[in-house]
Scaffold this motif. Structure first.
Motif, mmCIF file in Angstrom:
data_model
loop_
_atom_site.group_PDB
_atom_site.id
_atom_site.type_symbol
_atom_site.label_atom_id
_atom_site.label_comp_id
_atom_site.label_asym_id
_atom_site.label_seq_id
_atom_site.Cartn_x
_atom_site.Cartn_y
_atom_site.Cartn_z
ATOM 1 N N GLU B 156 -2.944 0.676 90.878
ATOM 2 C CA GLU B 156 -1.791 1.555 90.685
ATOM 3 C C GLU B 156 -1.270 2.126 91.991
ATOM 4 O OE1 GLU B 156 -2.943 4.360 87.731
ATOM 5 O OE2 GLU B 156 -2.800 2.876 86.140
ATOM 6 N N LYS B 157 -1.395 1.358 93.050
ATOM 7 C CA LYS B 157 -0.829 1.780 94.330
ATOM 8 C C LYS B 157 0.585 1.238 94.443
ATOM 9 C CE LYS B 157 -4.206 2.607 97.938
ATOM 10 N NZ LYS B 157 -4.831 1.982 99.114
ATOM 11 N N ILE B 158 1.456 2.055 95.075
ATOM 12 C CA ILE B 158 2.862 1.662 95.195
ATOM 13 C C ILE B 158 3.122 1.153 96.610
ATOM 14 C CG2 ILE B 158 5.224 2.521 95.092
ATOM 15 C CD1 ILE B 158 4.030 4.786 93.258
ATOM 16 N N PHE B 159 3.803 0.004 96.719
ATOM 17 C CA PHE B 159 4.181 -0.510 98.031
ATOM 18 C C PHE B 159 5.676 -0.778 98.093
ATOM 19 C CE2 PHE B 159 -0.316 -1.306 98.525
ATOM 20 C CZ PHE B 159 -0.502 -1.138 99.893
ATOM 21 N N PHE B 160 6.294 -0.387 99.204
ATOM 22 C CA PHE B 160 7.708 -0.714 99.418
ATOM 23 C C PHE B 160 7.790 -1.951 100.290
ATOM 24 C CE2 PHE B 160 7.799 3.691 98.281
ATOM 25 C CZ PHE B 160 8.999 3.852 97.604
ATOM 26 N N VAL B 161 8.653 -2.887 99.912
ATOM 27 C CA VAL B 161 8.809 -4.102 100.726
ATOM 28 C C VAL B 161 10.281 -4.357 101.024
ATOM 29 C CG1 VAL B 161 6.690 -5.188 99.914
ATOM 30 C CG2 VAL B 161 8.819 -5.590 98.682
ATOM 31 N N ASP B 162 10.527 -5.408 101.814
ATOM 32 C CA ASP B 162 11.860 -5.867 102.199
ATOM 33 C C ASP B 162 12.687 -4.817 102.944
ATOM 34 O OD1 ASP B 162 14.043 -7.328 102.631
ATOM 35 O OD2 ASP B 162 14.527 -7.765 100.549
ATOM 36 N N PHE B 163 12.404 -4.684 104.221
ATOM 37 C CA PHE B 163 13.154 -3.745 105.044
ATOM 38 C C PHE B 163 14.216 -4.447 105.886
ATOM 39 C CE2 PHE B 163 9.722 -1.253 103.598
ATOM 40 C CZ PHE B 163 10.143 0.064 103.658
ATOM 41 N N GLY B 164 14.690 -5.565 105.387
ATOM 42 C CA GLY B 164 15.668 -6.359 106.134
ATOM 43 C C GLY B 164 16.989 -5.637 106.356
ATOM 44 N N LEU B 165 17.322 -4.683 105.492
ATOM 45 C CA LEU B 165 18.600 -3.968 105.633
ATOM 46 C C LEU B 165 18.386 -2.518 106.057
ATOM 47 C CD1 LEU B 165 20.487 -5.200 102.452
ATOM 48 C CD2 LEU B 165 21.021 -5.780 104.793
ATOM 49 N N SER B 166 17.185 -2.199 106.507
ATOM 50 C CA SER B 166 16.893 -0.795 106.776
ATOM 51 C C SER B 166 17.496 -0.346 108.110
ATOM 52 C CB SER B 166 15.389 -0.585 106.813
ATOM 53 O OG SER B 166 14.843 -1.337 107.863
ATOM 54 N N MET B 167 17.592 0.948 108.267
ATOM 55 C CA MET B 167 18.121 1.505 109.508
ATOM 56 C C MET B 167 17.616 2.927 109.701
ATOM 57 S SD MET B 167 21.989 2.306 108.400
ATOM 58 C CE MET B 167 22.413 3.076 106.869
ATOM 59 N N LYS B 168 17.899 3.452 110.889
ATOM 60 C CA LYS B 168 17.547 4.828 111.155
ATOM 61 C C LYS B 168 18.815 5.658 111.164
ATOM 62 C CE LYS B 168 14.036 7.267 113.177
ATOM 63 N NZ LYS B 168 13.155 7.777 114.126
ATOM 64 N N SER B 169 18.825 6.747 110.431
ATOM 65 C CA SER B 169 20.043 7.549 110.383
ATOM 66 C C SER B 169 19.711 8.979 110.004
ATOM 67 C CB SER B 169 21.013 6.967 109.362
ATOM 68 O OG SER B 169 22.013 7.902 109.057
ATOM 69 N N ILE B 170 20.453 9.922 110.604
ATOM 70 C CA ILE B 170 20.236 11.323 110.250
ATOM 71 C C ILE B 170 21.300 11.797 109.274
ATOM 72 C CG2 ILE B 170 19.071 11.951 112.400
ATOM 73 C CD1 ILE B 170 21.793 13.172 113.264
ATOM 74 N N LYS B 171 22.231 10.902 108.931
ATOM 75 C CA LYS B 171 23.365 11.313 108.094
ATOM 76 C C LYS B 171 22.955 11.537 106.650
ATOM 77 C CE LYS B 171 26.964 8.790 110.517
ATOM 78 N NZ LYS B 171 27.654 7.515 110.416
ATOM 79 N N ILE B 172 23.461 12.641 106.071
ATOM 80 C CA ILE B 172 23.234 12.929 104.654
ATOM 81 C C ILE B 172 23.825 11.809 103.813
ATOM 82 C CG2 ILE B 172 23.918 14.497 102.805
ATOM 83 C CD1 ILE B 172 23.794 16.725 104.941
ATOM 84 N N GLU B 173 24.984 11.360 104.241
ATOM 85 C CA GLU B 173 25.700 10.286 103.541
ATOM 86 C C GLU B 173 24.799 9.061 103.311
ATOM 87 O OE1 GLU B 173 28.995 10.094 102.697
ATOM 88 O OE2 GLU B 173 28.948 7.979 102.142
ATOM 89 N N ASP B 174 24.139 8.608 104.365
ATOM 90 C CA ASP B 174 23.319 7.401 104.258
ATOM 91 C C ASP B 174 22.153 7.601 103.296
ATOM 92 O OD1 ASP B 174 24.867 5.922 105.968
ATOM 93 O OD2 ASP B 174 23.824 6.652 107.748
ATOM 94 N N LYS B 175 21.585 8.817 103.318
ATOM 95 C CA LYS B 175 20.467 9.105 102.416
ATOM 96 C C LYS B 175 20.953 9.127 100.973
ATOM 97 C CE LYS B 175 18.132 11.514 106.121
ATOM 98 N NZ LYS B 175 17.637 12.747 106.690
ATOM 99 N N SER B 176 22.142 9.706 100.755
ATOM 100 C CA SER B 176 22.696 9.733 99.399
ATOM 101 C C SER B 176 22.965 8.327 98.898
ATOM 102 C CB SER B 176 24.008 10.512 99.375
ATOM 103 O OG SER B 176 23.800 11.803 99.829
#
Lengths: 337, 237
Positions: B156-176
């Protein structure tokens, strides 16, 4: 006795082309005439385009009638482009067709310009349910039919690809339309200059690419280390690789088995080659709309109008107001559901 | 050991370094990359291969595949540091554009949702919300949050995969937008559980992010109202 066939007059009036076409209800195009506004300098100024269309519409419609050997009284339906496009230009088109419709008591239907491009492609290329890449001076859209609408899977976030190429050509001192000129220049070069490549999921952005290409023209190295041919080659390679990547992603996502390439930029041989390559790789049938019907024309409007008229009948005059920002996914498609 | 010696040893290692890798079999073929389940030394690994694309010129193709492979590896490594469970990167082979990472045995969360009971589902979504908050607090945006990009192991461990479209951003917009993406997926793919799932996810997110999360969550509606998104139109009709 000759069977009386039903005839539709299609009028395209969204941007630089005033297109008139006469076709019968089975989709046979009898005549097709375009009068395109070509600016002497600069881009398309909406007011000037409007003046051009106002000046030429009478002549163009008459010419199409004579060519088809018909009179205006033989027309059973008028279809016109209701949107999206340049406001003042759309208004001229609406004015003309409403007048004709009211005066001659001919039913009138309004048509979405983008859907017109897809429908004429389906008619002329023998494809049933394609993934469409529609690239022109005003639009860059990747669309497919899903849940009863033409859904947009990817599109440009700022300027259209044709707009970008034309604008760059203008900065480089080439005359409108710049697309074909850039294409022939690009053939002379094999030297790639790195340019920004912006793909966000299935969406694209060309404004950064435009600025970078424009700056290359102003650079000190221009005509020393590289020339216009090299820039033309590089910008084509970059922009078209972006389009192809997004199309491939959409193709894998939607599982469509046909790919249709349309719009003014579809005339570019290099883009055709790239789209054909990925279609082949995904075992999809690839078709490019014939040159006569790729650019803006009246036949696509007429044919879509016929499809709509057969299903839901004519529009009321109140519903024929123009819609300059009409998204294709907001249009109901009764003839395909 | 002196510094010089240390470097020499490493250089020597690099020069004679030949990875022992066996690509094994293809487990998934996407538009951009192919996934192999293979062996690296004697470890079971997942190899993500970005295939060459013949339609674009070689120069551009090489550059794109290289930068994207590097970006994904960098993101995976930095995100792992913020306590978000993602596969560990073992090696980046830039000659072949291979990203070699830990093979995670489990199943896609997408296939699991319908099979578990309500309280379990809520628990999972709360955890997922917390992990997303972990990422966002550190200004990492996943960019492609879907239930198929979340893997659940036997424990029951959770893993996130596929970071091909990921980025770094401080914008609220991007998080939303990131949250909006998963909302869209929940609505379209798991409509019958939408209410409970999204609520728990937001709960977990708020719990981890604190007061600052309100602004991000409020922004989701603005993102939706732009009418670019299909589901909204459907709901209206």
């Amino acid at each position: 006795m000759k069977l009386k066939r039903k005839i539709c007059l299609g009028i395209e009036c969204t941007a630089h082309t005033f297109g008139v076409s006469i076709l019968d209800f089975d989709g046979n195009v009898i005549s097709i005439i375009n009068d395109t506004y070509i600016p002497e300098t600069g881009g398309l100024h909406p007011r000037k385009v409007r003046e051009h269309h106002l000046e030429c519409f009478d002549r163009t419609i008459t010419m199409a009638m004579t060519q088809a050997n018909l009179s205006i009284k033989d027309i059973n339906l008028i279809a016109f482009s209701q949107g999206p496009g340049l406001g003042p230009v759309l208004r001229v088109g609406a004015l003309i067709v409403r007048f004709l419709s009211q005066k001659l008591k001919i039913p009138l239907v309004g048509v979405n310009h983008c859907i017109g491009h897809i429908e004429i492609g389906r008619l002329k290329c023998g494809v049933k349910d394609p993934l469409t890449l529609y690239v022109s001076g005003g639009n860059t859209i990747i669309s497919a039919f899903e849940s009863e609408r033409y859904q947009i899977f990817g599109e440009t976030l700022d300027i259209a690809v044709g707009n970008f190429i034309d604008a760059f050509a203008r900065d480089a001192g080439l005359q409108h339309p710049g697309g074909p000129k850039i294409e022939s220049l690009a053939k002379k070069s094999k030297k790639y200059i790195p340019l920004p490549y912006v793909v966000k999921g299935m969406d694209l952005s060309f404004s950064g690419l435009y600025t970078a290409a424009k700056n290359l023209l102003k650079s000190r190295d221009y005509n020393r280390r590289y020339n216009l041919d090299d820039i033309a080659y590089s910008l084509q390679e970059t922009a078209f690789a972006m389009l192809t990547e997004v199309t491939e992603r959409a193709l894998a996502h939607t599982n469509k088995t046909e790919v249709l390439l349309t719009g003014g930029v579809a005339a570019n041989k290099r883009l055709q080659e790239m789209i054909a390559y990925i279609s082949n790789e995904h075992n999809a049938k690839y078709k490019v709309v014939p040159l006569k019907y790729t650019g803006d024309n009246g036949a696509m409007i007429g044919w879509t109008g016929i499809l709509k008229y057969k299903e839901v009948g004519a529009d009321d005059i109140e519903d024929t107001t123009i819609n300059p920002k009409w998204r294709m996914e907001n249009v109901e498609i009764p003839w395909r559901s | 050991m002196e510094n010089g010696e240390c470097r020499n040893t490493l250089e020597e290692l690099n020069m004679n370094y030949n990875p022992v890798i066996d690509l094994g079999r293809i487990i998934y073929k996407g538009a951009e990359a192919t996934l192999y389940k293979g062996k690296w030394f004697d470890k079971e690994v997942l190899v993500k291969h970005r295939r060459p694309k013949k339609y674009r010129i070689e120069e551009l193709d090489k550059k794109l595949r290289r930068t994207r492979t590097i970006l994904e590896a960098k993101m995976l490594i930095s995100i792992k540091k913020c306590n978000v469970p993602v596969p560990q990167v073992f090696e980046v082979d830039l000659n072949n554009n291979w990203l070699i990472m830990k093979y995670i045995k489990g199943q896609k969360f997408k296939d699991l949702i319908g099979k578990i009971d309500k309280s379990k589902r809520k628990w999972y979504f709360e955890q997922i919300g917390r992990y997303i908050a972990f990422m966002h607090k550190n200004d990492f945006i996943h960019g492609d949050l879907t239930t198929s990009n979340i893997i659940i192991t036997k424990n029951e461990k959770i893993f996130f995969v596929d970071f091909g479209l990921s980025m770094k951003s401080i914008k609220i917009e991007d998080k939303s937008v990131d949250l909006h993406l998963i909302k869209r997926v929940l609505l379209s793919t798991h409509g019958q559980y939408f209410e409970e799932c999204f609520e728990s996810l937001i709960n977990g997110y708020k719990l981890e992010y604190g007061n600052k999360s309100d602004e991000i969550i409020d922004r989701i509606e603005t993102v939706e109202s732009r009418g670019r998104y299909i589901e909204k139109n459907k709901r209206k009709n």
